[in-house]
Enzyme design. Sequence first.
Site, short mmCIF file in Angstrom:
data_model
loop_
_atom_site.label_atom_id
_atom_site.label_comp_id
_atom_site.label_asym_id
_atom_site.label_seq_id
_atom_site.Cartn_x
_atom_site.Cartn_y
_atom_site.Cartn_z
N LEU A 139 28.22 99.56 37.01
CA LEU A 139 29.34 98.96 37.66
C LEU A 139 30.36 99.84 37.76
O LEU A 139 30.87 100.44 36.61
CB LEU A 139 29.76 97.63 37.14
CG LEU A 139 30.89 96.97 37.49
CD1 LEU A 139 30.99 96.40 38.86
CD2 LEU A 139 31.41 95.97 36.52
N ASP A 185 45.66 85.82 40.23
CA ASP A 185 46.93 85.07 40.19
C ASP A 185 46.83 83.70 39.44
O ASP A 185 45.81 83.09 39.74
CB ASP A 185 47.28 85.11 41.89
CG ASP A 185 48.90 84.62 41.89
OD1 ASP A 185 49.34 84.67 40.79
OD2 ASP A 185 49.20 84.19 42.90
N GLY A 193 50.58 82.22 34.86
CA GLY A 193 51.62 81.57 34.37
C GLY A 193 51.65 80.18 34.91
O GLY A 193 52.13 79.29 33.86
N ARG A 194 51.04 79.82 35.87
CA ARG A 194 51.31 78.49 36.31
C ARG A 194 50.25 77.67 35.43
O ARG A 194 50.06 76.63 35.39
CB ARG A 194 50.94 78.17 37.88
CG ARG A 194 52.11 78.47 38.66
CD ARG A 194 52.00 78.57 40.14
NE ARG A 194 51.39 80.34 40.36
CZ ARG A 194 50.93 80.61 41.30
NH1 ARG A 194 51.05 79.81 42.38
NH2 ARG A 194 50.49 81.90 41.50
N LEU A 225 48.51 89.28 50.75
CA LEU A 225 47.91 90.46 50.01
C LEU A 225 48.85 90.90 49.10
O LEU A 225 48.27 91.70 48.18
CB LEU A 225 47.74 91.47 51.00
CG LEU A 225 46.28 91.13 52.06
CD1 LEU A 225 46.29 92.23 53.11
CD2 LEU A 225 45.05 91.01 51.01
N HIS A 269 48.40 84.59 30.05
CA HIS A 269 47.97 86.11 30.28
C HIS A 269 46.63 86.43 29.67
O HIS A 269 45.82 87.13 29.94
CB HIS A 269 49.01 87.26 30.31
CG HIS A 269 50.09 86.90 30.88
ND1 HIS A 269 49.96 86.81 32.47
CD2 HIS A 269 51.49 86.85 30.98
CE1 HIS A 269 50.99 86.89 33.32
NE2 HIS A 269 52.04 86.86 32.26
N ARG A 322 41.53 86.02 46.31
CA ARG A 322 42.78 85.57 45.56
C ARG A 322 42.86 84.26 44.90
O ARG A 322 42.08 83.15 45.58
CB ARG A 322 44.04 85.83 46.42
CG ARG A 322 45.39 85.51 45.61
CD ARG A 322 46.52 85.88 46.73
NE ARG A 322 47.64 85.75 45.66
CZ ARG A 322 48.85 86.48 45.80
NH1 ARG A 322 48.95 87.38 46.80
NH2 ARG A 322 49.99 86.11 45.01
N ARG A 339 59.92 91.73 36.17
CA ARG A 339 59.56 90.60 35.26
C ARG A 339 60.62 90.71 33.96
O ARG A 339 60.73 91.93 33.75
CB ARG A 339 58.29 90.22 35.03
CG ARG A 339 57.33 89.58 36.45
CD ARG A 339 55.94 89.40 35.88
NE ARG A 339 55.40 89.17 37.04
CZ ARG A 339 54.00 88.63 37.29
NH1 ARG A 339 53.38 88.27 35.83
NH2 ARG A 339 53.40 88.10 38.26
N SER A 362 51.30 94.96 39.24
CA SER A 362 51.61 95.70 40.45
C SER A 362 52.95 96.38 40.22
O SER A 362 53.80 96.08 39.12
CB SER A 362 52.04 94.74 41.50
OG SER A 362 53.11 93.95 41.31
#
Length: 252
Positions: free
Chosen positions: A137, A26, A29-30, A201, A43, A194, A77, A71
Amino acid sequence: MADRSKSSEGAHGAEIMPRHVAIIMDGNGRWAAERGLPRALGHRSGVEAVRRTVQAAIDLSIPYLTLYSFSSENWSRPQDEIDDLMGLMKRFIRRDLAELHQNNVRVMVIGERDNVDHELQVLIDEACELTRENTRLNLVIAFNYGSRSEITRAARRLAEEVAAGRLSSADITTDLMTRALDTKGVPDPDVLIRTSGECRLSNFLLWQCAYTEFVFLDAYWPDFGRELLLEAITQFRGRERRFGGLSCRSTA
């Protein structure tokens, strides 16, 4: 079935490393806005953070890494941002798949395939098929994913089995429900991270995180990498995981 490693069940957090790390990525954008940059550049910088984090997980011998990349709510968006995110996913697979495969990384993608264009669908299928035997992994990408939808789809599949007479309603247990989810065969996360300072969540792995330790970091996702991953793991290792039992230090 919720898969807990012997090293973590009933053990003090300081003695273990997480088997499964899940991350809500998260703040792209900020991060861009604070630098006067377009969101698209945030991004793209986030993709670099994905590369750093995957390499760190390999270096630290973490068997499972799940990343919340897109998501099912993100379709609301602006269309140009969605198009850019879809393009980034395509470029990531095309650019990084060979290296992931060479590093013995298995790629798994969970979520719905609705609204995903055919070209990206093909790339996802190719990535999963090419790497399905890899073992170093397990990189789980939650793409077009929403946990409530996942749980609903799992319940619907079990209901269809009951309606067809192949299953009795009495046979439905939490273990059977777990095996009906998108994450079948993947152990529940030991720790969920997060970034960006948000503490929720956001419809991510709701069933799987019943006993997961949460670590919320103020850093934005494009700044994430090995150092912040280790910081989160240090917090995790300082926790005592009881899975509903008593503390090992309890005298009760």
